[in-house]
Scaffold this motif. Structure first.
Motif, PDB file in Angstrom:
ATOM      1  N   ARG A   1       1.097  -1.219  -0.097  1.00 57.80           N
ATOM      2  CA  ARG A   1       0.398   0.079   0.019  1.00 57.80           C
ATOM      3  C   ARG A   1       0.776   1.041   0.356  1.00 57.80           C
ATOM      4  NH1 ARG A   1      -5.534   0.915   2.905  1.00 57.80           N
ATOM      5  NH2 ARG A   1      -5.292  -1.254   3.109  1.00 57.80           N
ATOM      6  N   VAL A   2       0.756   2.616  -1.054  1.00 58.38           N
ATOM      7  CA  VAL A   2       1.263   3.468  -0.830  1.00 58.38           C
ATOM      8  C   VAL A   2       0.514   4.699  -0.748  1.00 58.38           C
ATOM      9  CG1 VAL A   2       2.653   4.940  -2.985  1.00 58.38           C
ATOM     10  CG2 VAL A   2       3.131   2.487  -2.689  1.00 58.38           C
ATOM     11  N   THR A   3       0.855   5.713  -0.336  1.00 62.47           N
ATOM     12  CA  THR A   3       0.131   6.592   0.124  1.00 62.47           C
ATOM     13  C   THR A   3       0.684   7.596  -0.255  1.00 62.47           C
ATOM     14  OG1 THR A   3       1.348   6.841   2.209  1.00 62.47           O
ATOM     15  CG2 THR A   3      -0.811   5.887   2.077  1.00 62.47           C
ATOM     16  N   ASP A   4       1.429   8.446   0.316  1.00 63.57           N
ATOM     17  CA  ASP A   4       2.134   9.416  -0.545  1.00 63.57           C
ATOM     18  C   ASP A   4       3.524   9.979  -0.177  1.00 63.57           C
ATOM     19  OD1 ASP A   4       1.932  10.127   2.628  1.00 63.57           O
ATOM     20  OD2 ASP A   4       1.608  12.141   2.739  1.00 63.57           O
ATOM     21  N   GLN A   5       4.176   9.051   0.346  1.00 62.38           N
ATOM     22  CA  GLN A   5       5.497   9.140   0.762  1.00 62.38           C
ATOM     23  C   GLN A   5       6.457   7.587   0.025  1.00 62.38           C
ATOM     24  OE1 GLN A   5       6.281   8.369   4.571  1.00 62.38           O
ATOM     25  NE2 GLN A   5       4.453   8.410   5.370  1.00 62.38           N
TER      26      GLN A   5
ATOM     27  N   GLY B   1      -2.679   1.930  -4.459  1.00 62.25           N
ATOM     28  CA  GLY B   1      -2.953   3.358  -4.095  1.00 62.25           C
ATOM     29  C   GLY B   1      -3.271   4.339  -5.237  1.00 62.25           C
ATOM     30  N   ASN B   2      -3.293   5.261  -4.544  1.00 60.27           N
ATOM     31  CA  ASN B   2      -3.936   6.828  -5.897  1.00 60.27           C
ATOM     32  C   ASN B   2      -2.907   7.931  -6.521  1.00 60.27           C
ATOM     33  OD1 ASN B   2      -4.742   8.763  -3.771  1.00 60.27           O
ATOM     34  ND2 ASN B   2      -6.324   7.312  -2.961  1.00 60.27           N
ATOM     35  N   ASP B   3      -1.669   8.010  -5.592  1.00 58.70           N
ATOM     36  CA  ASP B   3      -1.136   9.037  -6.007  1.00 58.70           C
ATOM     37  C   ASP B   3      -0.581   8.368  -7.166  1.00 58.70           C
ATOM     38  OD1 ASP B   3       1.359  10.681  -6.080  1.00 58.70           O
ATOM     39  OD2 ASP B   3       0.498  11.512  -4.283  1.00 58.70           O
TER      40      ASP B   3
ATOM     41  N   SER C   1     -10.712   3.931   1.358  1.00 58.10           N
ATOM     42  CA  SER C   1      -8.927   4.726   1.433  1.00 58.10           C
ATOM     43  C   SER C   1      -8.431   5.574   0.030  1.00 58.10           C
ATOM     44  CB  SER C   1      -8.265   4.229   2.706  1.00 58.10           C
ATOM     45  OG  SER C   1      -7.711   3.236   1.471  1.00 58.10           O
ATOM     46  N   ARG C   2      -9.788   4.851  -0.793  1.00 56.29           N
ATOM     47  CA  ARG C   2      -9.350   4.989  -2.500  1.00 56.29           C
ATOM     48  C   ARG C   2      -8.206   3.932  -3.226  1.00 56.29           C
ATOM     49  NH1 ARG C   2     -12.774   7.706  -5.235  1.00 56.29           N
ATOM     50  NH2 ARG C   2     -11.047   7.844  -6.820  1.00 56.29           N
ATOM     51  N   GLY C   3      -8.474   2.843  -3.234  1.00 53.15           N
ATOM     52  CA  GLY C   3      -7.534   2.127  -3.215  1.00 53.15           C
ATOM     53  C   GLY C   3      -8.722   1.130  -3.586  1.00 53.15           C
TER      54      GLY C   3
END
Length: 323
Positions: free
Chosen positions: A35-39, A71-73, A106-108
């Motif tokens: 899982r990837v968020t913003d980093q 993820g979504n970023d 979490s929009r994934g």
């Protein structure tokens, strides 16, 4: 004809990938999603979910393993894709299929299929970051609530740079309930020019044959079917006969014992019993003996006690667990 081992969070971890690929017949594995968020994630995260990266990106038996990201970023996903490749990943897969509520909230995963433009943006961001260093692939469902955007989402993936798509032939709302709509995979395959791999509801050799006939796909990804019957890939490829289940069970029991011992080495003791019971639960569809054994283990939480029970059962069947 290739058979791919599906990614299944919390089930098909590197230990079960190890065991199933030892059996044979599997051509490629995809990791549980990272899982990837913003980093940018530390290497330790990649090694935890994809320890094969430190071993040439193959399982101990030599089956290639590619890394799946969720993820979504687009930027963060691209940076993490590059990190995975720098660590040795031979390919990157993007998750547009996970139906879990916590992931979708979490929009994934599958929720992204509501918006083909976002599917395109995410995939294009990762494609640009990779610069064709390794193949970029994606796994999608037929949609979230319905199948109205299935073709558009597949076309967005292709336009954004995906070289291959695995299609799980159900929507998020349909979950894992049968049937799998293989005819929709055929429609998707006809709408894009990149390879499409069929996925969903393949439990037997006959299921595999019908899936290929209906979908028109050469290659198939299998998850639960291979967990329920570890010999399925070999049977599909004609490398193993269709023995009666009671004759297969001693071999399966040996695999369960080997799996349990590896899990004891690799994860915290309090979690070991759950992993072994989980596999037995999933095998009961194919092996009645697995359900009987699960019943014996149901209340046991001590990993060593479970090992002793598995050894006793192996001895009863005349298996040498330490061969």
């Amino acid at each position: 004809m290739k058979i791919l081992l599906a990614p299944m969070e919390g089930v098909l971890d590197h230990t079960l990938r190890d065991i199933l690929t030892r059996v044979g017949g599997i051509d490629l594995c995809v990791t549980e999603f990272i899982r990837v968020t913003d980093q940018l994630l530390p290497q330790s995260v990649f090694h935890r979910l994809a320890p094969e990266l430190g071993e040439g990106s193959v399982t101990p038996s030599g089956t290639p393993v590619i890394v799946q990201l969720l993820g979504n970023d687009p930027v963060a996903l691209g940076e993490n894709a590059v990190r995975a490749v720098d660590m040795g990943a031979p390919g990157i897969d993007l998750n547009f299929g996970c139906p879990a509520k916590t992931v979708n909230k979490s929009r994934g995963g599958a929720i992204l299929l509501k918006d083909p433009e976002e599917v395109y943006s995410i995939t294009a961001g990762v494609s640009r970051a990779l610069h064709d260093r390794v193949p970029l692939t994606a796994k999608m469902r037929l949609g979230f609530y319905d199948k109205l955007l299935a073709l558009e989402n597949a076309q967005a993936l292709e336009a954004a740079g995906a070289r291959q798509i695995v299609v799980h032939a159900r929507t998020k709302v349909e979950g894992y309930r049968p049937p799998a709509h293989w005819e929709w995979i055929a429609r998707i395959r006809e709408s894009v020019s990149i390879p499409v791999i069929a996925n969903g509801e393949v439990w037997t050799v006959d299921d595999h044959r019908r899936c290929r006939e209906v979908s028109g796909c050469e290659d198939v990804m299998i998850g639960r079917g291979l967990i329920a019957n570890p010999f399925l890939a070999l049977q599909i490829k004609g490398l193993r006969g269709h023995e009666a289940h009671d004759r297969c069970w001693p071999e399966v029991l040996w695999l369960v014992l080997e799996y349990h011992r590896l899990v004891m080495q690799r994860i915290q003791p309090r979690h070991v019993h759950g992993r072994t019971k989980q596999w037995l639960q999933m095998m009961k569809r194919y092996y009645p003996e697995a359900e009987l054994l699960f019943t014996q283990l149901r209340t046991e939480r001590d990993a060593q006690a479970i090992e002793c029970l598995l050894v006793r059962e192996s001895d009863r069947l005349g298996i040498n667990p330490d061969r």
